[in-house]
Each structure stands twice: as C-alpha cells, then as structure tokens.
Design an enzyme around this catalytic site. Structure first.
Site, PDB file in Angstrom:
ATOM      1  N   TYR A 130       0.816  -1.206   0.000  1.00 26.17           N
ATOM      2  CA  TYR A 130       0.000   0.000   0.000  1.00 26.17           C
ATOM      3  C   TYR A 130       0.856   1.265   0.000  1.00 26.17           C
ATOM      4  CZ  TYR A 130      -3.590  -3.325   1.685  1.00 26.17           C
ATOM      5  OH  TYR A 130      -4.438  -4.396   1.850  1.00 26.17           O
TER       6      TYR A 130
ATOM      7  N   HIS B  64      -0.261 -11.967   1.667  1.00 26.81           N
ATOM      8  CA  HIS B  64      -1.107 -10.987   0.997  1.00 26.81           C
ATOM      9  C   HIS B  64      -1.552 -11.473  -0.378  1.00 26.81           C
ATOM     10  CE1 HIS B  64      -1.681  -6.372   0.279  1.00 26.81           C
ATOM     11  NE2 HIS B  64      -2.784  -7.067   0.090  1.00 26.81           N
TER      12      HIS B  64
END
Length: 334
Positions: free
Chosen positions: A57, A125
């Site tokens: 991110y 992830h």
C-alpha cells in the site's frame, strides 16, 4: 459514537471495527500525514484497537508508523494491534515474493517503518496470485517460525476468492497448524453476500479470527466516482450508479451509510475492516456500526423513515442479480 465496550469482542481481543490504513497511500484521494494522525487518534480514542496496512500500500506503513509514534504517549504499543502483510510488493505477479529470505526481510522492514519490535498479525497478501504450494510449503512455515520467535503473534492469509482462502485454511488444519486469521475483502456488502456460506467452513477449518474488509467494496458503494481501477464489471458499476441516483432523492441518508449499516449488521465475522483516511471518515464508520447494532438490521435494514425503507427495497431489487457475482482475481493483465 461507538464505545470500546461495544467494539471489543471475540477470543482474540480485537475491536469489531478495524482501521484499514491502505487508504493512507493516496489511492482513494489525497492523504496528508496530518490527516492520518487524526484518523488514527480518533479510531484509538473510540475503542478501535486494530490497524491494518501492507508494504504493497505505497507509503501506508510509513504514515501509520509515524502516526503511532506521534501518539505513543496517548496510546502505548500494548493498547493496539498491528496487522501487516508479506508477499505482495506490486501489481503484477512478478511483484510477488514468498521466499523465506524475502519474508524475513519484509518483517524487519515493516517493523522498522511501524516503529515496533513485534507484529500482532502478519498475513500472506493476496494468496490467489501464486501457486498454493508457495503459501503452504514456504511462506506459512516461515511465518510460524517467526511466531515461535515472538516477532509475530498471529499468522494468517488474505485474498479475494473464497475457495482459495478456504483451501489453504483446510490444508493448514490438516497439517496441524491451523491459521489464526483469515481476511476476506469485498465478499460481504450490498452487492455480494458470498462470505456467509464460507464463514462456517472457515471456522470448521480452525480459523480463530475472520476479518471482513471493505464494506464499501473498495469505493464502489460510496457516493463518489468509482475508482477507475475498480475490477467490477461494467454492469455492476452501472447498477451501483442507479443506486446512487436513487439515494440522492433523499437528503437524509447516503449510499455509503446504507452500505455500512448493511455490512455491519453481519455479526458472524470477528472484525469489519474499514478504510478511513480522515477523522471524519472514522467517525462516520463508528456511527454506522453503532446504528447497525442498535437496530439489529437484517436484509436491507429496518428504518423508521418510510422513504429510506422504500429506497433500500429498491436498492435490493437493483443489486440482487449480482449477489453471487465475483470478479476475476488475479486479473487477466496481472
């Protein structure tokens, strides 16, 4: 406003609302550091004790780490849980690395950016982007080693396709290392309720904590323009646009409020993870959670206002054809 007593529940004492800090990256609009500090302070002050981020991110980990450092006198490290991720570092499949070496490096890098000497939760992830063997034979065994060393407290996975998440959880249970946490995003909201069938199966596979992320479906169900990168098919985006136009006929509620009320009424998960980059967005989410719990909303709500109830019934009709729809993940161009 919700309070800490109402927010905290479950075997691993996480608040029922978690703060998703991926929005600090700027992917959903400007996200200055000062706003990040205010958002984190507002969340922690109101009983939220889980913050979620990832190296993928952008500078989210850095901004979150700086905010937590600024707030350390008000909120000591023991008062909140940090969740971050490993394995994904870019958009394309070539940007994934689940090697033992990279996981070790990634954990240390995250701890440095987050100004901590341990991580409460670490998730592999977007596990659907790689072969399952990379997750169950390499990544998860390494994370469980780090758990034994005390660097990681809880181990889990995140992703979108529920069948992939469930398969990995079942493999882990069969090997005697059931996962502590499973995070699913965009699978319980106004346009998709697929998570309801998966939750009992995840529990049966030994998962302790289930996190449902993105009640607004990555911005699709907000009142703003849908992000250009959103993977939903055009038919669903057009249906949501109909809903937005419909809600605008009332000045008493927004589509985002209806969507959050709906998502937060689902109590079979342990945490609802909400992206919020400002104090106002945090407060909005907390009010929506308190409202949903107060009214014990079911199926599109029980609003006292007849006009709002009528709007909700129309939204249900518009979105019902998409209740089992999911978009491809990974996308064809990954």
């Amino acid at each position: 406003m919700a309070n800490s007593t109402n927010l905290v529940a479950g075997p691993f004492p996480l608040s029922k609302i978690g703060l998703g800090c991926g929005v600090f990256s700027g992917a959903y609009g400007l996200a200055p550091q000062a706003d990040a500090v205010k958002a984190v302070r507002t969340a922690l002050s109101n009983g939220v004790n889980l913050v979620d981020t990832s190296p993928y991110y952008g500078d989210s980990e850095t901004k979150l780490g700086r905010a937590l450092l600024d707030l350390k006198d008000e909120f000591p490290r023991s008062s909140y849980h940090i969740c971050t991720k490993v394995g994904r570092y870019g958009y394309h499949i070539s940007d994934f690395d689940y090697s033992r070496k990279r996981i070790s490096e990634s954990i240390l890098e995250s701890m440095h950016r987050l100004h901590t000497d341990y991580l409460d939760i670490v998730l592999c992830h977007d596990v659907e982007f790689v072969d399952v063997s990379q997750i169950v034979d390499i990544a998860l065994p390494k994370l469980f080693e780090l758990k034994q060393q005390g660097l990681v407290r809880k181990v889990g996975i995140s992703g979108y396709p529920l069948d992939v998440l469930l398969r990995i959880c079942q493999i882990q249970q069969g090997r005697g290392f059931p996962l502590d946490v499973c995070l699913s995003y965009c699978n319980y909201n106004l346009h998709c309720q697929a998570l309801t069938a998966a939750v009992p199966k995840l529990r049966a596979a030994g998962v302790e904590t289930i996190i449902a992320a993105s009640p607004l479906s990555m911005g699709l169900l907000s009142d703003d323009e849908t992000p250009e990168w959103h993977p939903a098919k055009s038919e669903l985006k057009a249906a949501v646009k109909q809903c937005i136009d419909l809600v605008r006929s009332s000045d008493k509620i927004s589509l985002a409020e209806i969507a959050e009320n709906y998502a937060f009424s689902y109590n079979d998960v342990d945490v609802h993870l909400v992206g919020a980059k400002t104090a106002q967005e945090v407060e909005h989410a907390l009010r929506a959670y308190a409202h949903a719990q107060q009214l014990q909303l079911h199926a599109y709500g029980k609003y006292e206002d007849d006009n709002i109830q009528r709007i909700c019934a129309q939204i249900k009709t518009i979105l019902e054809p998409f209740a089992e729809y999911t978009w491809p993940s990974p996308p064809a161009n990954a």
